[in-house]
Write a protein that holds these residues in place. Sequence first.
Motif, short mmCIF file in Angstrom:
data_model
loop_
_atom_site.label_atom_id
_atom_site.label_comp_id
_atom_site.label_asym_id
_atom_site.label_seq_id
_atom_site.Cartn_x
_atom_site.Cartn_y
_atom_site.Cartn_z
N ALA A 145 35.81 63.79 41.32
CA ALA A 145 35.31 62.43 41.51
C ALA A 145 34.84 61.80 40.20
N ASP A 146 34.05 62.53 39.42
CA ASP A 146 33.53 61.96 38.17
C ASP A 146 34.64 61.62 37.19
N ASP A 147 35.72 62.41 37.19
CA ASP A 147 36.86 62.09 36.33
C ASP A 147 37.55 60.81 36.79
N VAL A 148 37.72 60.67 38.10
CA VAL A 148 38.38 59.47 38.63
C VAL A 148 37.52 58.23 38.38
N ILE A 149 36.21 58.37 38.56
CA ILE A 149 35.31 57.24 38.32
C ILE A 149 35.44 56.75 36.88
N GLY A 150 35.58 57.68 35.95
CA GLY A 150 35.76 57.30 34.55
C GLY A 150 37.07 56.61 34.26
N LEU A 151 38.01 56.66 35.21
CA LEU A 151 39.32 56.04 35.03
C LEU A 151 39.46 54.69 35.70
N LEU A 152 38.44 54.26 36.44
CA LEU A 152 38.59 53.04 37.24
C LEU A 152 38.94 51.82 36.39
N ASP A 153 38.39 51.75 35.18
CA ASP A 153 38.71 50.62 34.32
C ASP A 153 40.16 50.63 33.85
N ARG A 154 40.81 51.76 34.00
CA ARG A 154 42.21 51.87 33.57
C ARG A 154 43.18 51.34 34.62
N PHE A 155 42.67 51.12 35.85
CA PHE A 155 43.58 50.58 36.87
C PHE A 155 43.77 49.09 36.58
N ARG A 156 44.92 48.78 36.09
CA ARG A 156 45.27 47.39 35.77
C ARG A 156 46.77 47.24 35.97
N VAL A 157 47.14 46.21 36.71
CA VAL A 157 48.56 45.95 36.96
C VAL A 157 48.89 44.57 36.39
N ASP A 158 49.72 44.57 35.35
CA ASP A 158 50.18 43.32 34.76
C ASP A 158 51.61 43.03 35.24
N GLY A 159 52.12 41.90 34.85
CA GLY A 159 53.48 41.53 35.24
C GLY A 159 53.50 40.71 36.51
N ASP A 160 54.69 40.31 36.91
CA ASP A 160 54.84 39.43 38.07
C ASP A 160 55.63 40.05 39.21
N HIS A 161 55.74 41.36 39.22
CA HIS A 161 56.39 42.04 40.36
C HIS A 161 55.32 42.69 41.23
N PRO A 162 55.28 42.37 42.50
CA PRO A 162 56.06 41.34 43.18
C PRO A 162 55.47 39.95 43.00
N THR A 171 43.66 44.09 40.77
CA THR A 171 42.95 44.55 39.57
C THR A 171 41.51 44.09 39.60
N SER A 172 41.29 42.84 39.94
CA SER A 172 39.93 42.28 39.98
C SER A 172 39.11 42.87 41.11
N LEU A 173 39.76 43.18 42.23
CA LEU A 173 39.05 43.76 43.37
C LEU A 173 38.49 45.14 43.02
N VAL A 174 39.27 45.93 42.29
CA VAL A 174 38.79 47.24 41.85
C VAL A 174 37.59 47.09 40.93
N ARG A 175 37.64 46.08 40.04
CA ARG A 175 36.49 45.84 39.15
C ARG A 175 35.26 45.45 39.96
N LEU A 176 35.45 44.58 40.92
CA LEU A 176 34.32 44.04 41.68
C LEU A 176 33.62 45.12 42.50
N PHE A 177 34.40 46.01 43.10
CA PHE A 177 33.84 47.02 43.98
C PHE A 177 33.80 48.41 43.34
N GLN A 178 33.68 48.46 42.03
CA GLN A 178 33.58 49.76 41.37
C GLN A 178 32.41 50.60 41.88
N PRO A 179 31.21 50.04 42.10
CA PRO A 179 30.11 50.88 42.61
C PRO A 179 30.44 51.52 43.95
N GLU A 180 31.08 50.76 44.83
CA GLU A 180 31.45 51.31 46.14
C GLU A 180 32.51 52.41 46.00
N ILE A 181 33.50 52.17 45.14
CA ILE A 181 34.56 53.16 44.95
C ILE A 181 33.99 54.44 44.36
N ALA A 182 33.08 54.30 43.40
CA ALA A 182 32.45 55.48 42.80
C ALA A 182 31.69 56.28 43.85
#
Length: 254
Positions: A145-162, A171-182
Amino acid sequence: MLRECRAALAARGRTVIDEALRQGAGDMVDWRHYPEGEVYDPVNHAQYFYHRHPAASRMRPGTQSEHGHFHLFLRGEAMPAGITPLLLPEVAVANAPIPRQSAPLKRGARDEVCHIAAIAIDSGGQPTRIFTTNRWVTGESWYRADDVIGLLDRFRVDGDHPSALLNNWLTSLVRLFQPEIAALLRKRDKAILERRWRWRSNVLEDPRLEIPSSVDVDLEARLALIEQRVRSPAIAANASRASRLPRMCEGWGA
């Protein structure tokens, strides 16, 4: 960003479900991953797909309003040096694993894949809960868990697919709810450990445990709270002072 994404979708008369499916929701097939081929960012090594379970399995308590959910992943190439999957003795024993319920397609060069969390969506396209899954569900590489929590900022999806709107929204939702995900990830590991000793089985492959942790979320309420803090310097100052307080020892209460 979330406000802008929602405004843009409303202007088009669409939801995040429409953006993921790229077709009418009435044509959606249970278990199929959307969009076709899933979504993978080869630079950030983030991956996701949307799907839904059959109606009968969506009638469990807390899931009645769920239309489907997004599964979010990071591929092995996103892992910093020194972070490796957790290996339990029972995992090394050769046995026939049960079929994976929601395994992602292999993307990138490495086999390792980390499941960040899943985000349940109602028919209006609003997030209703965030949850974690046991390893047998996605066939993920099991990171602490602690390793995954340290990676949350790395979840980012760029581009226009789909859809660039959908990618920015997730991407923004993961940022907003980082405390809950942790908190969910730590609760996930605790649930796995407790059942491992109680059941004396390979709990990561045990179908009796599908969702180790889950929490209901209210996007509108969270955005309103943040905007209130921005408008009120006193509330923001109090929040800042509270964030500097030392952590209480685990078990001392809230």
